[in-house]
Design a protein around this motif. Structure first.
Motif, PDB file in Angstrom:
ATOM      1  N   GLU A  84     -24.997 -20.485  43.480  1.00  0.00           N
ATOM      2  CA  GLU A  84     -25.714 -19.205  43.408  1.00  0.00           C
ATOM      3  C   GLU A  84     -25.451 -18.486  42.098  1.00  0.00           C
ATOM      4  OE1 GLU A  84     -25.186 -16.677  46.831  1.00  0.00           O
ATOM      5  OE2 GLU A  84     -25.403 -18.369  48.203  1.00  0.00           O
ATOM      6  N   ILE A  85     -24.188 -18.471  41.679  1.00  0.00           N
ATOM      7  CA  ILE A  85     -23.822 -17.789  40.429  1.00  0.00           C
ATOM      8  C   ILE A  85     -24.510 -18.461  39.247  1.00  0.00           C
ATOM      9  CG2 ILE A  85     -21.920 -17.287  38.846  1.00  0.00           C
ATOM     10  CD1 ILE A  85     -20.149 -17.005  41.432  1.00  0.00           C
ATOM     11  N   ALA A  86     -24.394 -19.779  39.167  1.00  0.00           N
ATOM     12  CA  ALA A  86     -24.986 -20.510  38.045  1.00  0.00           C
ATOM     13  C   ALA A  86     -26.511 -20.389  38.047  1.00  0.00           C
ATOM     14  CB  ALA A  86     -24.575 -21.984  38.105  1.00  0.00           C
ATOM     15  N   GLN A  87     -27.120 -20.476  39.226  1.00  0.00           N
ATOM     16  CA  GLN A  87     -28.582 -20.329  39.318  1.00  0.00           C
ATOM     17  C   GLN A  87     -29.015 -18.969  38.794  1.00  0.00           C
ATOM     18  OE1 GLN A  87     -29.382 -21.703  43.524  1.00  0.00           O
ATOM     19  NE2 GLN A  87     -31.367 -22.107  42.598  1.00  0.00           N
ATOM     20  N   TYR A  88     -28.285 -17.937  39.184  1.00  0.00           N
ATOM     21  CA  TYR A  88     -28.625 -16.578  38.755  1.00  0.00           C
ATOM     22  C   TYR A  88     -28.542 -16.463  37.226  1.00  0.00           C
ATOM     23  CZ  TYR A  88     -28.398 -11.567  38.054  1.00  0.00           C
ATOM     24  OH  TYR A  88     -28.641 -10.299  37.601  1.00  0.00           O
ATOM     25  N   ILE A  89     -27.454 -16.964  36.648  1.00  0.00           N
ATOM     26  CA  ILE A  89     -27.271 -16.877  35.186  1.00  0.00           C
ATOM     27  C   ILE A  89     -28.383 -17.634  34.470  1.00  0.00           C
ATOM     28  CG2 ILE A  89     -25.779 -17.523  33.251  1.00  0.00           C
ATOM     29  CD1 ILE A  89     -23.369 -17.073  35.141  1.00  0.00           C
ATOM     30  N   LEU A  90     -28.695 -18.824  34.939  1.00  0.00           N
ATOM     31  CA  LEU A  90     -29.730 -19.626  34.287  1.00  0.00           C
ATOM     32  C   LEU A  90     -31.112 -18.992  34.440  1.00  0.00           C
ATOM     33  CD1 LEU A  90     -28.460 -23.178  35.327  1.00  0.00           C
ATOM     34  CD2 LEU A  90     -28.290 -22.110  33.063  1.00  0.00           C
ATOM     35  N   ALA A  91     -31.404 -18.474  35.632  1.00  0.00           N
ATOM     36  CA  ALA A  91     -32.694 -17.807  35.851  1.00  0.00           C
ATOM     37  C   ALA A  91     -32.816 -16.556  34.995  1.00  0.00           C
ATOM     38  CB  ALA A  91     -32.857 -17.466  37.334  1.00  0.00           C
ATOM     39  N   GLU A  92     -31.710 -15.830  34.820  1.00  0.00           N
ATOM     40  CA  GLU A  92     -31.709 -14.636  33.952  1.00  0.00           C
ATOM     41  C   GLU A  92     -32.051 -15.002  32.515  1.00  0.00           C
ATOM     42  OE1 GLU A  92     -30.945 -11.009  34.307  1.00  0.00           O
ATOM     43  OE2 GLU A  92     -31.905 -11.730  36.122  1.00  0.00           O
ATOM     44  N   ASN A  93     -31.771 -16.236  32.134  1.00  0.00           N
ATOM     45  CA  ASN A  93     -32.093 -16.714  30.787  1.00  0.00           C
ATOM     46  C   ASN A  93     -33.493 -17.307  30.705  1.00  0.00           C
ATOM     47  OD1 ASN A  93     -29.737 -16.630  28.687  1.00  0.00           O
ATOM     48  ND2 ASN A  93     -28.767 -17.018  30.652  1.00  0.00           N
ATOM     49  N   GLY A  94     -34.264 -17.208  31.788  1.00  0.00           N
ATOM     50  CA  GLY A  94     -35.657 -17.646  31.766  1.00  0.00           C
ATOM     51  C   GLY A  94     -35.896 -19.055  32.250  1.00  0.00           C
ATOM     52  N   LEU A  95     -34.848 -19.763  32.692  1.00  0.00           N
ATOM     53  CA  LEU A  95     -35.006 -21.156  33.108  1.00  0.00           C
ATOM     54  C   LEU A  95     -35.423 -21.287  34.563  1.00  0.00           C
ATOM     55  CD1 LEU A  95     -31.799 -22.576  31.440  1.00  0.00           C
ATOM     56  CD2 LEU A  95     -34.124 -23.086  30.750  1.00  0.00           C
ATOM     57  N   GLU A  96     -36.163 -22.344  34.854  1.00  0.00           N
ATOM     58  CA  GLU A  96     -36.416 -22.753  36.232  1.00  0.00           C
ATOM     59  C   GLU A  96     -35.315 -23.739  36.575  1.00  0.00           C
ATOM     60  OE1 GLU A  96     -40.387 -24.190  36.794  1.00  0.00           O
ATOM     61  OE2 GLU A  96     -41.242 -22.525  35.661  1.00  0.00           O
ATOM     62  N   VAL A  97     -34.733 -23.611  37.772  1.00  0.00           N
ATOM     63  CA  VAL A  97     -33.545 -24.400  38.115  1.00  0.00           C
ATOM     64  C   VAL A  97     -33.798 -25.278  39.336  1.00  0.00           C
ATOM     65  CG1 VAL A  97     -31.082 -24.286  38.673  1.00  0.00           C
ATOM     66  CG2 VAL A  97     -32.110 -22.515  37.225  1.00  0.00           C
ATOM     67  N   THR A  98     -33.450 -26.554  39.196  1.00  0.00           N
ATOM     68  CA  THR A  98     -33.412 -27.481  40.324  1.00  0.00           C
ATOM     69  C   THR A  98     -31.946 -27.742  40.615  1.00  0.00           C
ATOM     70  OG1 THR A  98     -35.470 -28.548  39.637  1.00  0.00           O
ATOM     71  CG2 THR A  98     -34.057 -29.779  41.145  1.00  0.00           C
ATOM     72  N   VAL A  99     -31.566 -27.708  41.906  1.00  0.00           N
ATOM     73  CA  VAL A  99     -30.161 -27.883  42.275  1.00  0.00           C
ATOM     74  C   VAL A  99     -29.958 -29.238  42.950  1.00  0.00           C
ATOM     75  CG1 VAL A  99     -28.255 -26.980  43.678  1.00  0.00           C
ATOM     76  CG2 VAL A  99     -29.819 -25.399  42.550  1.00  0.00           C
ATOM     77  N   ALA A 100     -28.916 -29.931  42.525  1.00  0.00           N
ATOM     78  CA  ALA A 100     -28.453 -31.154  43.192  1.00  0.00           C
ATOM     79  C   ALA A 100     -27.043 -30.876  43.692  1.00  0.00           C
ATOM     80  CB  ALA A 100     -28.450 -32.325  42.219  1.00  0.00           C
ATOM     81  N   GLU A 101     -26.734 -31.334  44.904  1.00  0.00           N
ATOM     82  CA  GLU A 101     -25.441 -31.013  45.504  1.00  0.00           C
ATOM     83  C   GLU A 101     -24.356 -32.044  45.244  1.00  0.00           C
ATOM     84  OE1 GLU A 101     -25.916 -29.862  49.574  1.00  0.00           O
ATOM     85  OE2 GLU A 101     -27.092 -28.094  49.010  1.00  0.00           O
ATOM     86  N   ASN A 102     -24.715 -33.163  44.621  1.00  0.00           N
ATOM     87  CA  ASN A 102     -23.713 -34.154  44.220  1.00  0.00           C
ATOM     88  C   ASN A 102     -24.293 -35.007  43.104  1.00  0.00           C
ATOM     89  OD1 ASN A 102     -25.008 -36.645  45.391  1.00  0.00           O
ATOM     90  ND2 ASN A 102     -24.697 -35.499  47.304  1.00  0.00           N
TER      91      ASN A 102
END
Length: 194
Positions: A84-102
């Motif tokens: 959640e923290i990393a997604q928020y920081i990256l989205a704040e920088n304008g990026l679209e984020v895909t998450v992988a759990e491993n």
């Protein structure tokens, strides 16, 4: 608090004296509520003002965000809070984020995507199924051009020189430590996604 010899905690109380002096110098207050055998609550109040960002820094920040807007990042992190923290920081920088759990999921997502879908990968090191080093090596071995070019950034709590070397040996481009710092992430994005 107790007069007898203490084996676990030793100290003179000097830390509280220093804390009080610093708080006084900043025009603040400290309050302490303590209940025997239950614990203590320390409340510090400081009168602070939010500083204005220098105009040139603001313009630079906006231009970097504009340059990053809509680009896709792959975030590989098994801890939900860190995600959640990393997604928020990256989205704040304008990026679209895909998450992988491993790591295994990251390799599969990368392999199934069109070339150059992901402009950068933030890869946790300690993960189940496939760790960050193994996942990075697997991505680098894929038979497609972007597999060798995509910046892969190690994100880990381990900050020793051997950890940085292990990340570089695995094919990662940079090593940053947790907890993640928003300014550092912005700098990494600006460096690798110009």
């Amino acid at each position: 608090e107790e007069g007898g010899a203490r084996t676990t905690y030793k100290g003179t109380g000097l830390g509280m004296t220093i804390t009080k002096k610093l708080i006084d110098e900043m025009g603040g207050t400290i309050q302490i509520e303590s209940v025997l055998n239950q614990g203590s609550v320390f409340t510090v109040v400081l009168p602070l003002e939010i500083a204005d960002m220098p105009k040139n820094a603001q313009k630079k920040d906006e231009s970097v965000k504009a340059e990053l807007f809509g680009k896709r990042a792959l975030l590989v992190e098994d801890n939900e809070l860190n995600q959640e923290i990393a997604q928020y920081i990256l989205a704040e920088n304008g990026l679209e984020v895909t998450v992988a759990e491993n790591g295994q999921e990251a390799v599969e997502l990368f392999e199934q995507s069109a070339p150059y879908t992901y402009k950068i990968i933030f890869m946790d090191v300690m993960m189940p199924v496939l760790n960050g080093y193994e996942a990075t090596r697997a991505i680098r071995r894929l038979d497609r051009r972007d597999a060798g070019e995509v910046p892969i950034i190690a994100i880990t709590a381990n900050a020793f020189a051997e950890d940085v070397k292990a990340a570089m040996d695995a094919g990662m481009n940079e090593h940053i430590t947790k907890p993640l710092d928003a300014e550092l992430i912005s700098r990494v994005l600006a460096d690798w996604l110009k």
